[in-house]
Design a protein around this motif. Sequence first.
Motif, mmCIF file in Angstrom:
data_model
loop_
_atom_site.group_PDB
_atom_site.id
_atom_site.type_symbol
_atom_site.label_atom_id
_atom_site.label_comp_id
_atom_site.label_asym_id
_atom_site.label_seq_id
_atom_site.Cartn_x
_atom_site.Cartn_y
_atom_site.Cartn_z
ATOM 1 N N SER A 324 0.845 -1.193 0.000
ATOM 2 C CA SER A 324 0.000 0.000 0.000
ATOM 3 C C SER A 324 0.882 1.245 0.000
ATOM 4 O O SER A 324 1.959 1.264 0.607
ATOM 5 C CB SER A 324 -0.915 0.016 1.223
ATOM 6 O OG SER A 324 -1.899 -0.989 1.116
ATOM 7 N N HIS A 325 0.381 2.262 -0.665
ATOM 8 C CA HIS A 325 1.143 3.504 -0.799
ATOM 9 C C HIS A 325 0.321 4.670 -0.250
ATOM 10 O O HIS A 325 -0.421 5.313 -0.995
ATOM 11 C CB HIS A 325 1.497 3.762 -2.260
ATOM 12 C CG HIS A 325 2.363 2.708 -2.864
ATOM 13 N ND1 HIS A 325 3.729 2.738 -2.805
ATOM 14 C CD2 HIS A 325 2.051 1.560 -3.522
ATOM 15 C CE1 HIS A 325 4.230 1.689 -3.405
ATOM 16 N NE2 HIS A 325 3.231 0.950 -3.854
ATOM 17 N N ASP A 358 -3.868 5.160 -0.974
ATOM 18 C CA ASP A 358 -4.872 4.097 -0.968
ATOM 19 C C ASP A 358 -5.237 3.633 0.435
ATOM 20 O O ASP A 358 -5.826 2.567 0.598
ATOM 21 C CB ASP A 358 -4.380 2.902 -1.795
ATOM 22 C CG ASP A 358 -2.997 2.427 -1.374
ATOM 23 O OD1 ASP A 358 -2.510 2.888 -0.320
ATOM 24 O OD2 ASP A 358 -2.406 1.601 -2.087
ATOM 25 N N LEU A 359 -4.884 4.424 1.456
ATOM 26 C CA LEU A 359 -5.240 4.088 2.828
ATOM 27 C C LEU A 359 -5.826 5.313 3.522
ATOM 28 O O LEU A 359 -5.408 6.443 3.245
ATOM 29 C CB LEU A 359 -4.009 3.618 3.610
ATOM 30 C CG LEU A 359 -3.496 2.199 3.370
ATOM 31 C CD1 LEU A 359 -2.248 1.963 4.202
ATOM 32 C CD2 LEU A 359 -4.553 1.171 3.715
ATOM 33 N N PRO A 442 -1.038 6.720 8.586
ATOM 34 C CA PRO A 442 -1.892 5.769 7.863
ATOM 35 C C PRO A 442 -2.604 4.832 8.829
ATOM 36 O O PRO A 442 -2.055 4.444 9.860
ATOM 37 C CB PRO A 442 -0.905 5.007 6.971
ATOM 38 C CG PRO A 442 0.285 5.908 6.859
ATOM 39 C CD PRO A 442 0.365 6.636 8.165
ATOM 40 N N ALA A 443 -3.828 4.484 8.481
ATOM 41 C CA ALA A 443 -4.634 3.600 9.323
ATOM 42 C C ALA A 443 -4.242 2.155 9.057
ATOM 43 O O ALA A 443 -4.963 1.394 8.400
ATOM 44 C CB ALA A 443 -6.114 3.821 9.047
ATOM 45 N N ILE A 450 3.485 9.767 7.834
ATOM 46 C CA ILE A 450 3.947 10.242 6.533
ATOM 47 C C ILE A 450 3.835 11.758 6.494
ATOM 48 O O ILE A 450 3.028 12.357 7.215
ATOM 49 C CB ILE A 450 3.153 9.608 5.378
ATOM 50 C CG1 ILE A 450 1.673 10.012 5.458
ATOM 51 C CG2 ILE A 450 3.291 8.103 5.397
ATOM 52 C CD1 ILE A 450 0.879 9.603 4.232
ATOM 53 N N GLN A 451 4.641 12.358 5.670
ATOM 54 C CA GLN A 451 4.673 13.809 5.569
ATOM 55 C C GLN A 451 4.669 14.236 4.113
ATOM 56 O O GLN A 451 5.081 13.484 3.223
ATOM 57 C CB GLN A 451 5.910 14.378 6.269
ATOM 58 C CG GLN A 451 5.940 14.152 7.763
ATOM 59 C CD GLN A 451 7.164 14.769 8.414
ATOM 60 O OE1 GLN A 451 8.127 15.123 7.741
ATOM 61 N NE2 GLN A 451 7.125 14.913 9.724
ATOM 62 N N ALA A 452 4.184 15.438 3.910
ATOM 63 C CA ALA A 452 4.238 16.065 2.590
ATOM 64 C C ALA A 452 4.625 17.518 2.798
ATOM 65 O O ALA A 452 4.145 18.180 3.726
ATOM 66 C CB ALA A 452 2.896 15.960 1.875
#
Length: 621
Positions: A324-325, A358-359, A442-443, A450-452
């Motif tokens: 998963s991404h 997708d999560l 993410p669940a 995660i970061q952006a």
Amino acid sequence: MKFFTQHFNRHHFFHAPHRWFLALLLSPIQAAEHHYKKRYHLRFAHARKLFIFDLTLLSLALGLATMTAAWLWYDPTVTALVSLSLDPAVKDAAGPDRIRSGEYVSYTVRYRNDSDVSLSDPELRVHFPAGFMVESALPSDRYSSSTETFSLPDLTPRSGGEAIIRGRFFGTPDTEEQIIAYLTYAQAGKTWREVKRSPVITTLRGSVLETELTVPDTILELGSSPITLLVRNPYDQALPSILVPFPQADGFTLTAVSSSAGRIEPGAWFLPPLLPGQEERLTLRLDSSLAAAVTELELAFTPQFKLQQHVFSQVKVGRRLKVSHPRLSVNGAWGDGRTKIVPGHTAALAITVENNGDLPLSDLSLSVSMPAALVDTARLSALNLGAYSGGVFTVGARQHPDWGQLNPGEARSLVLQIPIRSVPQGGSDLVLLPAVRASARPAAPGAKTIQAEGLLPGLAVGTVLLLEADARYYTAEGDQLGRGPLPPVVGKQTKYWALIKIANTTSRVQNLAFRAVLPAHIVWTGKSSVSRGSDATYNPSTRAVSWSLPAISAHESVGVYFELGFTPGEEHRGQTPPLLEQISVLGEDSYISNTVSASAAPLNTGLPNDARARQKGVLTE
């Protein structure tokens, strides 16, 4: 030839066909006679002798060839009349082709002499692969474990027997293994020994060692996942030492957490021999850091048996995992497409955070860098929901409950009001470049945050002109500037100096212009001084004092100084009349192409900043 000419005709064809047929067979000789007579002019009698000689040579050559072939093909041995077979047997197996690695196997070797001669001193030997461990052999009294050979009694014609070898067969499943039985003997009355060979190809199908792999069906491209490897011996006999190497590949690492037995070394798990029914467990952590293009990951373990100096790989156990991404993107823009701002104003900053993975994501948080040198942080906290600390303004689910979860494809938007300081600080030609960072979790079990990050469009911040105006009779050091009585006296002139300081902050200003207006009771004495440029000028018709400069650089200060005369009237007694009014400065900010201005409070004879003059008195007498 006379016989040919007399009998090879129509009469003999019908009345004596046997003579006609014999003449036909002699026709080649008749043709040869004519050929020799015509070409060589020889008598046929000599040609016949030559022909007979050729036939003799041909017959001799054929005879020699026949004798040579018979000599080459002659086999003095009786191996073709000796039968030798090798048959495996496994307890509870479906057939001889279903031998598992590690099983107890019995091989029966059958031999028989079907020749007419006796076979002396026969010896039987079976060559097994390195993984076959011989445990017993029958007849045991004729078996030598050192040479792995049976010494058999002489085999009379039409006699035979069998031998049995039992042991554990360890090997690599689905790999061909060759087993060869050799029977050596000598024919009665002869000294040389003959060898009968019987090969058998065996392919091991599976292994008695059972291995189970427990791993999540889905892993994250960046995260940690638990893995459990179970090794079990369901067989009724012990298994040798076991080595389980850890798979290695780009994009993930395996770290051993704990094991129920054995020892863990870098890259492998070592187990001592497993007793019947014994099972052991290894717990690992899979840390993944996979590329965005990877959608599946194959994870496989191949346990190995260790026998002396040999290692035999067993059945591979593996899983194909879905990757998963989780993805998070953030972008923003200034309201109304703004690209510049005047100090003291407020700009709207619109920020959008989107889950394009997708999560589902939880605990969404947004951080925006806001330098205190440019942003009024007190007003920033007052205008927006969030917390400011260490140059960063943070917004999260505490301020916005709907940020608690962000499903795939969803987005959250936020508008921040960014107040610019009235007097920005820093270098020259300032730009506000807020760096925005969004983070979420993410669940999924073991998921890492995660970061952006995003860099918003720059916002050019203009300059500020600072204008200070002061009226003095004495300098700050106590030197006298003014003239005349102090305090002022009705009917007598007192002279003061107006001190004007203009300071530029962060950008170059063009066409700088200063202007002030003298009240009706104030006179221009004509004395003035400037730090740069031309002297100040006075226009009697407008009573305005003005001064200009083509440009002033960032962080540069200039001064304008001039003398003013005041002769009080009766109406001024007991007062501090104004000295200078409508004090202002104007220019053009060349960085953001904006008009910039500043003003100062009117000056009066009260001289609030001249302590020495106030000691003498400033009220008109």
